[in-house]
Write an enzyme that holds these catalytic residues in place. Structure first.
Site, mmCIF file in Angstrom:
data_model
loop_
_atom_site.group_PDB
_atom_site.id
_atom_site.type_symbol
_atom_site.label_atom_id
_atom_site.label_comp_id
_atom_site.label_asym_id
_atom_site.label_seq_id
_atom_site.Cartn_x
_atom_site.Cartn_y
_atom_site.Cartn_z
ATOM 1 C CE1 TYR A 76 -3.800 2.203 0.246
ATOM 2 C CE2 TYR A 76 -4.688 0.253 1.312
ATOM 3 C CZ TYR A 76 -4.877 1.470 0.686
ATOM 4 O OH TYR A 76 -6.150 1.958 0.529
ATOM 5 C CE LYS A 114 -5.794 1.028 -2.764
ATOM 6 N NZ LYS A 114 -7.000 0.556 -2.062
ATOM 7 C CE LYS A 116 -6.082 5.161 -0.572
ATOM 8 N NZ LYS A 116 -7.508 4.774 -0.662
ATOM 9 C CG ASP A 149 -8.300 4.112 -4.152
ATOM 10 O OD1 ASP A 149 -9.107 4.912 -4.667
ATOM 11 O OD2 ASP A 149 -8.400 3.708 -2.978
ATOM 12 N N PRO A 150 -7.520 6.737 -6.761
ATOM 13 C CG PRO A 150 -8.480 7.816 -8.616
ATOM 14 C CD PRO A 150 -8.157 6.445 -8.058
ATOM 15 C CG ASN A 151 -9.137 8.029 -1.595
ATOM 16 O OD1 ASN A 151 -8.396 7.081 -1.838
ATOM 17 N ND2 ASN A 151 -9.541 8.318 -0.380
ATOM 18 C CG ASN A 198 -13.408 1.457 -0.621
ATOM 19 O OD1 ASN A 198 -12.560 1.865 -1.416
ATOM 20 N ND2 ASN A 198 -13.754 2.162 0.453
ATOM 21 C CG HIS A 249 -11.886 -1.062 1.953
ATOM 22 N ND1 HIS A 249 -12.408 -0.456 3.085
ATOM 23 C CD2 HIS A 249 -11.198 -0.096 1.296
ATOM 24 C CE1 HIS A 249 -12.054 0.816 3.097
ATOM 25 N NE2 HIS A 249 -11.325 1.060 2.031
ATOM 26 C CB SER A 250 -7.125 -1.827 4.203
ATOM 27 O OG SER A 250 -6.455 -1.403 5.377
ATOM 28 C CG HIS A 278 -4.026 1.336 5.612
ATOM 29 N ND1 HIS A 278 -5.276 0.869 5.289
ATOM 30 C CD2 HIS A 278 -3.903 2.537 4.985
ATOM 31 C CE1 HIS A 278 -5.880 1.742 4.506
ATOM 32 N NE2 HIS A 278 -5.083 2.762 4.302
#
Length: 329
Positions: A76, A114, A116, A149-151, A198, A249-250, A278
């Protein structure tokens, strides 16, 4: 305060009657104006642990028996300050991201990586992601895969542009580039890699909508967001029926929730991807014996009765005091 408000529901309740408990506190009508799903999850974790210790059985046996002894995890990676303790120095460059990813791969054995995003402009994050994948994935025999993953911070047009520019990478999936089922659906129509979420499929109503008109290919199950391990097992069964991918998912969890993730990963037959965690960023935990260990990118499913872990109350008290000092993240 929430638990005290539900005291009359809970005192004297048989921990084996999990469906009755779910219906009492988190049925659709009860949750309409005050969503209790995450509270239900905490109660279910505790009840399953109580049952497992009473019956001298691991939670995975209560849920149908384990299919694997270890659960694989992804690294991560974040854009972080060069000195994460002080915040000094420039935020990580592509070279720093690559060096950190190689360090994690060497130390923990990760083969899925991954990144972020949603921090800088998509153009810069594309450069970073492509350089990372090129450096770590150049050994084709290693089988390393990547996910971004750009949130959900981008417009649909930005997500389509970014997604089309990473189609040649060996992606696990493109996670939550936009928010909302409709925006995810628009992106999916134009991008030829799996989309994961998620954020927009986190309950059964949303899962039904996604099945009827697919917006997301991979559902990232979360034992808290979905209301417990059993709800995630049920959701995984729906995904298996309709051939949607499943990952985990974390939420920045400590050892207790990580144990629930491990039991979940052990019992579902369609865990298509390495789970997120994480956990390797943590310096300590609140369970007896210290942190879980990674081996070859995997964590062993605990085998003891119940969840297979015990709470270290001294550690809990220590970090409860620190929380009072520092506040939430």
């Amino acid at each position: 305060a929430a638990f005290r408000a539900m005291k009359t529901y809970l005192v004297g309740h048989d921990p084996a009657n999990l469906e009755e408990m779910r219906f009492k506190i988190a049925n659709p009508t009860a949750s309409l104006y005050n969503n209790r799903t995450q509270i239900l999850a905490a109660l279910e974790f505790a009840c399953l642990d109580i049952l497992g210790q009473k019956w001298d059985a691991p939670v995975y046996d209560i849920l149908g028996g384990k299919l694997q002894d270890e659960v694989p995890f992804a690294s991560y990676l974040f854009f972080r300050y060069a000195n994460s303790k002080t915040g000094d120095g420039e935020v990580r460059t592509p070279d720093q991201l690559i060096a950190h990813a190689k360090e994690l791969k060497e130390k923990y054995g990760f083969t899925s990586h991954k990144l972020k995003g949603g921090v800088f402009r998509p153009e810069y994050e594309l450069e970073c992601y492509r350089e990372l994948a090129g450096a770590i994935g150049k050994d084709k025999m290693s089988g390393d895969t990547f996910r971004f993953d750009p949130n959900a911070s981008w417009s649909t047009e930005q997500a389509i542009w970014f997604g089309q520019n990473i189609e040649d990478i060996r992606n696990d999936y493109f996670e939550d580039p936009v928010f909302g089922l409709h925006a995810m659906r628009r992106t999916r129509e134009m991008v030829r890699i799996p989309l994961a979420t998620n954020t927009v499929v986190v309950n059964f109503e949303q899962l039904a909508a996604n099945v009827l008109d697919t917006a997301c290919d991979v559902i990232l199950l979360d034992t808290t967001f979905w209301g417990g391990i059993r709800s995630c097992v049920k959701a995984a069964g729906v995904c298996e029926t309709f051939q949607l991918g499943v990952a985990v998912h974390s939420s920045g969890e400590l050892g207790i929730q990580l144990a629930t993730m491990l039991h979940l990963g052990a019992v579902i037959p369609n865990l298509s991807f390495a789970a997120d965690a994480h956990y390797h960023h943590l310096t300590d935990d609140i369970i007896e014996g210290g942190k879980f260990e990674y081996r070859n990118g995997k964590i062993k499913v605990p085998e003891g009765a119940g969840l297979g872990i015990k709470l270290n109350r001294d550690k809990l008290n220590e970090y409860a005091e620190l929380y009072k000092e520092l506040g939430g993240y």
